[in-house]
Design an enzyme around this catalytic site. Structure first.
Site, PDB file in Angstrom:
ATOM      1  N   HIS A 115       0.908  -1.104  -0.058  1.00 12.46           N
ATOM      2  CA  HIS A 115       0.235   0.082  -0.064  1.00 12.46           C
ATOM      3  C   HIS A 115       1.094   1.151  -0.103  1.00 12.46           C
ATOM      4  O   HIS A 115       1.939   1.093   0.679  1.00 12.46           O
ATOM      5  CB  HIS A 115      -0.882   0.068   1.277  1.00 12.46           C
ATOM      6  CG  HIS A 115      -1.670   1.330   1.462  1.00 12.46           C
ATOM      7  ND1 HIS A 115      -2.738   1.619   0.753  1.00 12.46           N
ATOM      8  CD2 HIS A 115      -1.120   2.477   2.200  1.00 12.46           C
ATOM      9  CE1 HIS A 115      -3.016   3.000   1.116  1.00 12.46           C
ATOM     10  NE2 HIS A 115      -2.165   3.412   1.954  1.00 12.46           N
ATOM     11  N   GLU A 126      -2.887   8.775   7.088  1.00 12.58           N
ATOM     12  CA  GLU A 126      -2.348   7.525   7.549  1.00 12.58           C
ATOM     13  C   GLU A 126      -1.129   7.268   8.281  1.00 12.58           C
ATOM     14  O   GLU A 126      -0.987   6.424   9.261  1.00 12.58           O
ATOM     15  CB  GLU A 126      -2.003   6.655   6.034  1.00 12.58           C
ATOM     16  CG  GLU A 126      -3.373   6.551   5.438  1.00 12.58           C
ATOM     17  CD  GLU A 126      -3.035   6.259   3.924  1.00 12.58           C
ATOM     18  OE1 GLU A 126      -1.919   6.138   3.412  1.00 12.58           O
ATOM     19  OE2 GLU A 126      -4.136   5.825   3.113  1.00 12.58           O
TER      20      GLU A 126
HETATM   21  P1  IDP Z   1      -4.546   1.594  -4.324  1.00 14.51           P
HETATM   22  O1  IDP Z   1      -3.758   0.292  -3.095  1.00 14.51           O
HETATM   23  O2  IDP Z   1      -3.576   1.365  -5.535  1.00 14.51           O
HETATM   24  O3  IDP Z   1      -4.378   2.878  -3.712  1.00 14.51           O
HETATM   25  P2  IDP Z   1      -7.241   1.495  -3.986  1.00 14.51           P
HETATM   26  O4  IDP Z   1      -8.287   1.690  -5.474  1.00 14.51           O
HETATM   27  O5  IDP Z   1      -7.199   2.512  -3.030  1.00 14.51           O
HETATM   28  O6  IDP Z   1      -5.736   1.195  -4.708  1.00 14.51           O
HETATM   29  O7  IDP Z   1      -7.686   0.294  -3.398  1.00 14.51           O
HETATM   30  C1  IDP Z   1      -7.267  -0.256  -2.184  1.00 14.51           C
HETATM   31  C2  IDP Z   1      -6.800  -1.634  -2.044  1.00 14.51           C
HETATM   32  O8  IDP Z   1      -8.028  -2.359  -2.349  1.00 14.51           O
HETATM   33  C3  IDP Z   1      -6.147  -2.171  -3.470  1.00 14.51           C
HETATM   34  O9  IDP Z   1      -4.659  -2.084  -3.111  1.00 14.51           O
HETATM   35  C4  IDP Z   1      -6.358  -3.659  -3.224  1.00 14.51           C
HETATM   36  O10 IDP Z   1      -5.940  -4.366  -2.302  1.00 14.51           O
HETATM   37  C5  IDP Z   1      -7.984  -3.632  -2.877  1.00 14.51           C
HETATM   38  N1  IDP Z   1      -8.887  -3.569  -4.143  1.00 14.51           N
HETATM   39  C6  IDP Z   1      -9.100  -2.553  -4.873  1.00 14.51           C
HETATM   40  N2  IDP Z   1      -9.986  -2.895  -5.949  1.00 14.51           N
HETATM   41  C7  IDP Z   1     -10.324  -4.317  -5.594  1.00 14.51           C
HETATM   42  C8  IDP Z   1     -11.067  -5.030  -6.396  1.00 14.51           C
HETATM   43  O11 IDP Z   1     -11.852  -4.756  -7.392  1.00 14.51           O
HETATM   44  N3  IDP Z   1     -11.139  -6.293  -5.823  1.00 14.51           N
HETATM   45  C9  IDP Z   1     -10.250  -6.755  -4.782  1.00 14.51           C
HETATM   46  N4  IDP Z   1      -9.511  -5.876  -4.081  1.00 14.51           N
HETATM   47  C10 IDP Z   1      -9.404  -4.691  -4.491  1.00 14.51           C
END
Ligand code: IDP
Length: 149
Positions: A115, A126
């Site tokens: 993350h 965070e």
């Molecule tokens: P990021 O981590 O690249 O900032 P975000 O859109 O903030 O992405 O999503 C947070 C976390 O949620 C992602 O890193 C991933 O682990 C999980 N996530 C996001 N979209 C999906 C999905 O469609 N299915 C399963 N997990 C997802």
């Protein structure tokens, strides 16, 4: 100097990628100012991913993040928030460029290894959610003059 919050998720820890991931950020020239191995509580996981709480993947995401140790880190450097996001790569590892962490080591959006805060406001939020002030170390590596003009 800007600071960002990065966390190696349970898959990155289980796959023995802690050293590899830290090495990429160190080699770039960023400075580690906070580091700890955390068994994440549901409360912390739910707060951290609060913005996604209505999404269908939220319960699975919280289960996953609380399933094993996470390496929580604060990194410092000029432009570190955006630069770390580039080093990490796109959210879905199948879309992430080779050379990025997710592009080199991941295949699934729900197991994307790391993350990284996406903006200055989220970085501030965070960092204070995961770290107490006294857990952060103010220091300047001796190589600083070789990194910045
Ligand atoms: P990021 O981590 O690249 O900032 P975000 O859109 O903030 O992405 O999503 C947070 C976390 O949620 C992602 O890193 C991933 O682990 C999980 N996530 C996001 N979209 C999906 C999905 O469609 N299915 C399963 N997990 C997802």
């Amino acid at each position: 100097m800007e600071r960002t919050f990065l966390a190696i998720k349970p898959d990155g820890v289980q796959r023995a990628l802690i050293g590899e991931i830290i090495s990429r950020l160190e080699s770039k020239g960023f400075t580690l100012v906070g580091l700890k191995l955390v068994k994440v509580s549901r409360e912390l996981a739910e707060k951290h991913y609060d913005v996604h709480k209505e999404r269908p993947f939220f319960p699975g995401l919280v289960d996953f993040i609380t399933s094993g140790p996470v390496v929580a880190m604060v990194w410092e450097g000029d432009g570190v928030i955006a630069s770390a996001r580039k080093i990490i790569g796109a959210t879905n590892p199948l879309n992430a460029e080779p050379g990025t962490i997710r592009g080199d080591f991941g295949v699934s959006v729900g197991r994307n290894l790391i993350h990284g805060s996406d903006a200055p406001e989220t970085a501030t939020r965070e960092i204070s959610l995961w770290f107490k002030d006294e857990e952060l170390v103010n220091w300047q590596p001796t190589i600083t003059p070789w990194l910045y003009e």
